[in-house]
Design an enzyme around this catalytic site. Structure first.
Site, mmCIF file in Angstrom:
data_model
loop_
_atom_site.group_PDB
_atom_site.id
_atom_site.type_symbol
_atom_site.label_atom_id
_atom_site.label_comp_id
_atom_site.label_asym_id
_atom_site.label_seq_id
_atom_site.Cartn_x
_atom_site.Cartn_y
_atom_site.Cartn_z
ATOM 1 N N ASN A 37 -10.339 -0.181 0.607
ATOM 2 C CA ASN A 37 -8.882 -0.055 0.535
ATOM 3 C C ASN A 37 -8.399 -0.538 -0.840
ATOM 4 O O ASN A 37 -8.490 -1.725 -1.139
ATOM 5 C CB ASN A 37 -8.286 -0.902 1.669
ATOM 6 C CG ASN A 37 -6.769 -0.894 1.693
ATOM 7 O OD1 ASN A 37 -6.119 -0.442 0.762
ATOM 8 N ND2 ASN A 37 -6.209 -1.417 2.773
ATOM 9 N N HIS B 145 -2.774 6.634 3.760
ATOM 10 C CA HIS B 145 -3.332 5.412 3.183
ATOM 11 C C HIS B 145 -4.702 5.132 3.807
ATOM 12 O O HIS B 145 -4.881 5.239 5.026
ATOM 13 C CB HIS B 145 -2.382 4.234 3.431
ATOM 14 C CG HIS B 145 -2.960 2.944 2.991
ATOM 15 N ND1 HIS B 145 -3.493 2.771 1.735
ATOM 16 C CD2 HIS B 145 -3.124 1.753 3.629
ATOM 17 C CE1 HIS B 145 -3.946 1.534 1.619
ATOM 18 N NE2 HIS B 145 -3.737 0.901 2.760
ATOM 19 N N CYS C 130 0.818 -1.216 0.000
ATOM 20 C CA CYS C 130 0.000 0.000 0.000
ATOM 21 C C CYS C 130 0.848 1.261 0.000
ATOM 22 O O CYS C 130 0.332 2.362 -0.199
ATOM 23 C CB CYS C 130 -0.923 -0.014 1.210
ATOM 24 S SG CYS C 130 -1.964 -1.476 1.241
HETATM 25 O O1 UT7 Z 1 -3.808 -1.789 3.498
HETATM 26 C C1 UT7 Z 1 -3.207 -2.806 4.202
HETATM 27 C C2 UT7 Z 1 -3.280 -2.545 5.575
HETATM 28 N N1 UT7 Z 1 -4.429 -3.155 6.177
HETATM 29 C C3 UT7 Z 1 -4.913 -2.609 7.261
HETATM 30 O O2 UT7 Z 1 -4.490 -1.561 7.644
HETATM 31 C C4 UT7 Z 1 -5.975 -3.329 8.044
HETATM 32 C C5 UT7 Z 1 -5.792 -2.996 9.494
HETATM 33 N N2 UT7 Z 1 -6.707 -3.704 10.355
HETATM 34 C C6 UT7 Z 1 -8.012 -3.390 10.455
HETATM 35 O O3 UT7 Z 1 -8.487 -2.492 9.803
HETATM 36 C C7 UT7 Z 1 -8.838 -4.099 11.497
HETATM 37 O O4 UT7 Z 1 -7.987 -4.859 12.321
HETATM 38 C C8 UT7 Z 1 -9.904 -5.040 10.869
HETATM 39 C C9 UT7 Z 1 -10.988 -4.209 10.200
HETATM 40 C C10 UT7 Z 1 -9.255 -5.980 9.868
HETATM 41 C C11 UT7 Z 1 -10.574 -5.872 11.960
HETATM 42 O O5 UT7 Z 1 -11.110 -5.019 12.949
HETATM 43 P P1 UT7 Z 1 -10.844 -5.324 14.489
HETATM 44 O O6 UT7 Z 1 -11.581 -4.331 15.255
HETATM 45 O O7 UT7 Z 1 -9.361 -5.396 14.671
HETATM 46 O O8 UT7 Z 1 -11.555 -6.726 14.667
HETATM 47 P P2 UT7 Z 1 -10.917 -8.110 15.149
HETATM 48 O O9 UT7 Z 1 -10.022 -8.676 14.096
HETATM 49 O O10 UT7 Z 1 -10.376 -7.949 16.524
HETATM 50 O O11 UT7 Z 1 -12.226 -9.011 15.214
HETATM 51 C C12 UT7 Z 1 -13.269 -8.718 16.147
HETATM 52 C C13 UT7 Z 1 -14.416 -9.660 15.864
HETATM 53 C C14 UT7 Z 1 -13.977 -11.120 15.704
HETATM 54 O O12 UT7 Z 1 -14.976 -11.947 16.268
HETATM 55 P P3 UT7 Z 1 -14.774 -12.566 17.734
HETATM 56 O O13 UT7 Z 1 -13.526 -13.391 17.655
HETATM 57 O O14 UT7 Z 1 -14.635 -11.395 18.660
HETATM 58 O O15 UT7 Z 1 -16.017 -13.343 17.941
HETATM 59 C C15 UT7 Z 1 -13.988 -11.322 14.223
HETATM 60 O O16 UT7 Z 1 -14.222 -12.664 13.840
HETATM 61 O O17 UT7 Z 1 -15.043 -9.294 14.630
HETATM 62 C C16 UT7 Z 1 -15.175 -10.461 13.815
HETATM 63 N N3 UT7 Z 1 -15.159 -10.043 12.426
HETATM 64 C C17 UT7 Z 1 -16.280 -9.720 11.762
HETATM 65 N N4 UT7 Z 1 -17.561 -9.707 12.133
HETATM 66 C C18 UT7 Z 1 -18.468 -9.329 11.213
HETATM 67 C C19 UT7 Z 1 -14.082 -9.883 11.605
HETATM 68 N N5 UT7 Z 1 -14.515 -9.472 10.408
HETATM 69 C C20 UT7 Z 1 -15.853 -9.370 10.472
HETATM 70 C C21 UT7 Z 1 -16.850 -8.986 9.553
HETATM 71 N N6 UT7 Z 1 -18.125 -8.976 9.960
HETATM 72 N N7 UT7 Z 1 -16.546 -8.603 8.281
#
Ligand code: UT7
Length: 323
Positions: A275, A245, A110
């Site tokens: 993204n 980004h 990115c």
């Molecule tokens: O350009 C490249 C760089 N990429 C990035 O910068 C991405 C950076 N990371 C992020 O933006 C965030 O970490 C994410 C959007 C990917 C995830 O958000 P988060 O607040 O860190 O969520 P998490 O991974 O801690 O997941 C929390 C919960 C999990 O469920 P449990 O284990 O708490 O039951 C996930 O399974 O959210 C769940 N989850 C979803 N639920 C509904 C993950 N994706 C989804 C979804 N819909 N799409």
């Protein structure tokens, strides 16, 4: 020898995919995606090739710079999702727009647009180029695991471009770094068909440790803005526009809060595009330029971060040399 950006362009595929549509085949919801990421919809290629998007963005940038393809001395394309393993995406752009200059790709996740700016700056510095096309183009939809709700909801397809001309007094700062790490964000390589190959070949789909990349993103934006400001001898409050980004609105919010930036000075394009990896920064620049929000002489700070883990940042003075 310095350069200025004198024209921008962009191109998105026609197909809009809303969060609601994703929730029809994934265990997710519009509410989760909007509140956790800030994304409402994204564009996804159906009939469009990346060659077409990249060339359309390049042609728009040439038009806005009042330049012709035959006047280009170099084309640098940043992409990790090219239509070709060979030749470079930049060669396909050159063929389509009718350019005859050298053309090559950079792969820096990115942060690719800023890495491409840095490559171009070297050509200006060595007096090898007077006008350069940088085009960032990504077809993320081809490397997403569309059954993985944690990654596929985040990304979109698109291309954006900038025409750089030699001269002016920028960039005031241009910084690249790599915190070498292939496990936080990775797309495994192509399997091929070698009868001698005994290595493992997982599918070539995005694997990401979201939380870890999130922390890296916030930290990178904050530290790069502070470092650029110190390097250039200007206060953070003297910088007119911040184009970071676009990975997650919560990353932007956390970084802005730490830097004390007012929301109006920070670009936000994520809601409608998702993204688009290296295309995010030039796309946001093109949106700002077309809205008449970038004025001659204003200071614009760019920070890209992502796979690598690569970080590229630049402090530019907008506009200037033509001809
Ligand atoms: O350009 C490249 C760089 N990429 C990035 O910068 C991405 C950076 N990371 C992020 O933006 C965030 O970490 C994410 C959007 C990917 C995830 O958000 P988060 O607040 O860190 O969520 P998490 O991974 O801690 O997941 C929390 C919960 C999990 O469920 P449990 O284990 O708490 O039951 C996930 O399974 O959210 C769940 N989850 C979803 N639920 C509904 C993950 N994706 C989804 C979804 N819909 N799409």
């Amino acid at each position: 020898m310095s350069f200025s950006i004198v024209g921008t362009g962009s191109a998105l595929p026609d197909r809009v995919v809303t969060n609601g549509e994703l929730s029809s085949f994934l265990d997710t919801s519009d509410e989760w995606i909007r509140t956790r990421t800030g994304i409402s919809e994204r564009r996804v290629c159906t009939t469009e090739t990346l060659d077409e998007l990249a060339s359309a963005a390049a042609e728009q940038a040439l038009e806005s710079a009042g330049a012709r393809a035959s006047e280009l001395d170099l084309i640098v394309c940043s992409t990790t999702t090219s239509d070709h393993l060979l030749p470079a995406e930049a060669c396909a752009v050159a063929e389509r727009i009718g350019a005859t200059c050298p053309a090559f790709d950079v792969s820096a996740g990115c942060a690719g647009f800023v890495f491409a700016l840095d490559a171009a700056e070297g050509w200006f510095a060595r007096d090898r180029a007077r006008r350069v096309l940088v085009v960032s183009a990504e077809k993320m939809s081809r490397i997403l695991d569309w059954s993985d709700r944690a990654t596929c909801v985040l990304f979109g397809d698109g291309a954006a471009a900038a025409i750089l001309e030699q001269g002016g007094d920028g960039p005031l700062s241009l910084r690249l770094s790599t915190r070498a790490n292939t496990s936080d964000l990775n797309v495994p390589g192509i399997a091929g068909s070698s009868p001698f190959d005994r290595t493992e070949h997982p599918a070539s789909l995005v694997e990401m440790r979201g939380r870890s990349v999130f922390r890296f993103g916030v930290m990178s934006v904050v530290s790069e803005v502070q470092a650029m400001s110190a390097e250039a001898g200007v206060g953070v409050s003297d910088i007119d526009h911040f184009v970071f980004h676009q990975a997650n609105e919560r990353i932007l919010d956390a970084a802005c809060e730490r830097l004390g930036l007012e929301p109006g000075r920070v670009a936000h394009t994520l809601a409608d595009t998702g993204n688009m990896s290296s295309a995010c920064i030039p796309y946001a620049l093109d949106r700002l330029a077309r809205a008449g929000e970038l004025c001659e002489g204003e200071l614009v700070a760019l920070v890209g971060f992502g796979a690598g883990l690569d970080v590229g940042s630049a402090l530019l003075r907008w506009g200037s040399p033509r001809g």
